[in-house]
Scaffold this active site. Structure first.
Site, PDB file in Angstrom:
ATOM      1  N   ASP A  46       0.058  -9.579   2.678  1.00 52.25           N
ATOM      2  CA  ASP A  46       0.049  -8.565   3.730  1.00 52.25           C
ATOM      3  C   ASP A  46       1.339  -8.570   4.541  1.00 52.25           C
ATOM      4  OD1 ASP A  46      -1.007  -6.502   5.243  1.00 52.25           O
ATOM      5  OD2 ASP A  46      -2.255  -7.798   6.497  1.00 52.25           O
ATOM      6  N   GLU A  72      -9.264  -4.582   8.891  1.00 48.61           N
ATOM      7  CA  GLU A  72      -8.243  -5.515   9.368  1.00 48.61           C
ATOM      8  C   GLU A  72      -7.372  -4.874  10.432  1.00 48.61           C
ATOM      9  OE1 GLU A  72      -4.231  -7.537   9.376  1.00 48.61           O
ATOM     10  OE2 GLU A  72      -4.778  -5.436   8.991  1.00 48.61           O
ATOM     11  N   GLU A  73      -7.109  -3.578  10.289  1.00 52.16           N
ATOM     12  CA  GLU A  73      -6.201  -2.893  11.204  1.00 52.16           C
ATOM     13  C   GLU A  73      -6.744  -2.773  12.624  1.00 52.16           C
ATOM     14  OE1 GLU A  73      -3.282  -2.437  10.660  1.00 52.16           O
ATOM     15  OE2 GLU A  73      -2.921  -2.104   8.538  1.00 52.16           O
ATOM     16  N   HIS A  93      -6.490  -6.327   2.642  1.00 51.57           N
ATOM     17  CA  HIS A  93      -7.442  -5.394   3.264  1.00 51.57           C
ATOM     18  C   HIS A  93      -7.212  -3.980   2.743  1.00 51.57           C
ATOM     19  CE1 HIS A  93      -4.538  -3.569   6.183  1.00 51.57           C
ATOM     20  NE2 HIS A  93      -3.969  -4.763   6.150  1.00 51.57           N
ATOM     21  N   ASP A 128      -8.435  -1.086   4.440  1.00 51.48           N
ATOM     22  CA  ASP A 128      -8.392  -0.037   5.464  1.00 51.48           C
ATOM     23  C   ASP A 128      -6.949   0.248   5.849  1.00 51.48           C
ATOM     24  OD1 ASP A 128      -8.207  -2.596   6.832  1.00 51.48           O
ATOM     25  OD2 ASP A 128      -8.410  -1.479   8.711  1.00 51.48           O
ATOM     26  N   HIS A 139       2.276   1.862   9.530  1.00 52.92           N
ATOM     27  CA  HIS A 139       1.535   2.615  10.560  1.00 52.92           C
ATOM     28  C   HIS A 139       2.193   3.926  10.965  1.00 52.92           C
ATOM     29  CE1 HIS A 139      -0.545  -1.351  12.109  1.00 52.92           C
ATOM     30  NE2 HIS A 139      -0.551  -1.220  10.785  1.00 52.92           N
ATOM     31  N   ASP A 155       0.366  -0.854   3.625  1.00 53.81           N
ATOM     32  CA  ASP A 155      -0.336  -1.839   4.441  1.00 53.81           C
ATOM     33  C   ASP A 155      -1.829  -1.504   4.406  1.00 53.81           C
ATOM     34  OD1 ASP A 155      -1.135  -3.677   6.333  1.00 53.81           O
ATOM     35  OD2 ASP A 155      -0.234  -2.631   8.031  1.00 53.81           O
TER      36      ASP A 155
END
Length: 418
Positions: free
Chosen positions: A198, A175-176, A78, A80, A384, A141
């Site tokens: 991932d 995805e997040e 992903h 995003d 994150h 990520d």
């Protein structure tokens, strides 16, 4: 290695933060910036059937280069980044030949990435590490995963002596915020199975994950002048606080590990009249997952019963939406796809770390949509947040794993072992 560094940095410096409060797909317009860039890059390296749909889902094909039938495999990542921390104006820092000591991310703000706290750093001593500057997340990520997939496809194109079957790649938005697979066209992707790139540290190979749900609680209050509020005011902020205090104090992310589930309050906004609490529920066991959801609903029901006479209607509204389920149920019947990935790692002298994900990936949902999809390491750590980092050598190894999986799949097909 420099080629992978340059590719990765070109991706992470594009802001692609997703937005859980948006109803569009992708949830933010800026995700299109990287999506369109990726489409052009995939065409440039020589992939075929490169498409991007109205929701920014990207797919492309590397045709088979053998004259026998091989299952079509896929690789998914992903683009995003998490809304938990800013992904704007990312300024990556490259630490060469890491010496095992503290890494100063931002001297002015006194932000330090220390192995005393993040001890995983020590396993990458002597390697090249890419970090943030302490003011944003990095975006490994899952832009590390995208880097690895694109680099692996480019390597296979440039080295036709490596035999492989048809390979499909897919890049997703959002995805997040739990929507990465929502509009993924599995039929169009047309693969027998796939792998999400991932995971985190080198060697991770996962086919179990949490069952997940999102919870929205809205507490209602009554605002009255505080000087005359006795017996009249109902403060929704305090109600929300009281509700949260009823949650099991030891069943939170910071106090759980392994297969232990949790309740996680991650957002609160409010005033006297109305307070909204957002939280997530996670558990590997479906039985315990259902029990957790039932607990929240029963707690809301108790609050409503207690305040029914005073408030006149339900004082709290509770909405629980399932987000994804444990992929193990869908992967176990086709365990050879995990075996192939494990063999690929071992042939590259990587120790496979087979464990359950304390989270989820697009693969969680894709597995239930008919595309079995285990998860493989992408190399990043501390996702994150401002302490996120990725060892370049891990991205190189992940790229090699993709190539090796393609090679082993073709070899097994040729020998009639699939």
């Amino acid at each position: 290695m420099q080629h992978i560094i340059d590719r990765f940095i070109s991706y992470v410096t594009v802001d692609t933060e997703s937005d859980p409060n948006s109803e569009s797909t992708p949830s933010t317009k800026k995700q299109w910036d990287l999506a369109n860039k990726l489409v052009e890059e995939l065409k440039q390296i020589g992939l075929e059937e490169v498409t991007i749909d109205e929701n920014a889902y990207i797919m492309a094909t590397l045709p088979s280069n053998v004259d026998f039938e091989v299952p079509t495999i896929g690789f998914v990542s992903h683009f995003d980044t998490s809304p938990d921390f800013s992904g704007a104006n990312v300024k990556p820092q490259i630490v060469k030949d890491y010496d095992g000591k503290d890494i100063v991310l931002n001297k002015e703000l006194n932000i330090v990435l220390s192995p005393a706290y993040f001890d995983d750093l020590l396993q990458y001593k002597g390697q090249t590490i890419i970090t943030t500057d302490g003011t944003t997340l990095l975006g490994a990520d899952d832009k590390a995963g995208i880097t690895e997939i694109v680099s692996a496809m480019e390597h296979l194109i440039k080295n036709p002596d490596i035999k492989h079957g048809r390979i499909r790649i897919g890049f997703t938005p959002d995805e997040e915020i739990g929507r990465g697979a929502h509009k993924f066209d599995v039929a169009k992707f047309n693969a027998d199975w796939a792998y999400t790139m991932d995971g985190s540290q080198i060697g991770e190979l996962e086919y179990e994950n949490f069952n997940a749900a999102g919870v929205k609680l809205t507490f209602n209050g009554k605002s009255v002048h505080p000087g005359y509020a006795k017996g009249k005011m109902i403060n929704s902020v305090l109600l929300a606080n009281k509700f949260i205090s009823k949650l099991p104090q030891k069943e939170v992310p910071e106090k759980t590990t392994g297969y232990e589930g949790f309740f996680h309050v991650n957002h609160i906004t409010g005033s006297i009249e109305a307070t909204e609490v957002q939280m997530i529920i996670r558990d590997h066991s479906m039985k315990k997952f259902k029990k957790r959801k039932k607990f929240i609903k029963s707690l809301a029901k108790k609050f409503n019963k207690k305040y029914a006479e005073k408030f006149g209607s339900d004082i709290v509204q509770c909405t629980i939406d399932d987000q994804y389920y444990n992929m193990r149920e869908k992967v176990e019947p086709v365990m050879h796809i995990v075996d192939i990935a494990e063999k690929a790692m071992k042939e590259l002298n990587i120790k496979p770390l087979i464990k359950a994900i304390r989270g989820g990936t697009d693969g969680s949902q894709l597995s239930y949509m008919g595309l079995p999809c285990p998860n493989i390491f992408a190399g990043g750590h501390n996702f994150h947040g401002k302490y996120e980092y990725v060892p370049v050598e891990s991205m190189v190894k992940a790229t090699e794993v993709i190539v090796k999986i393609a090679e082993i799949t073709a070899e097994r097909a040729k020998n009639g072992k699939i």
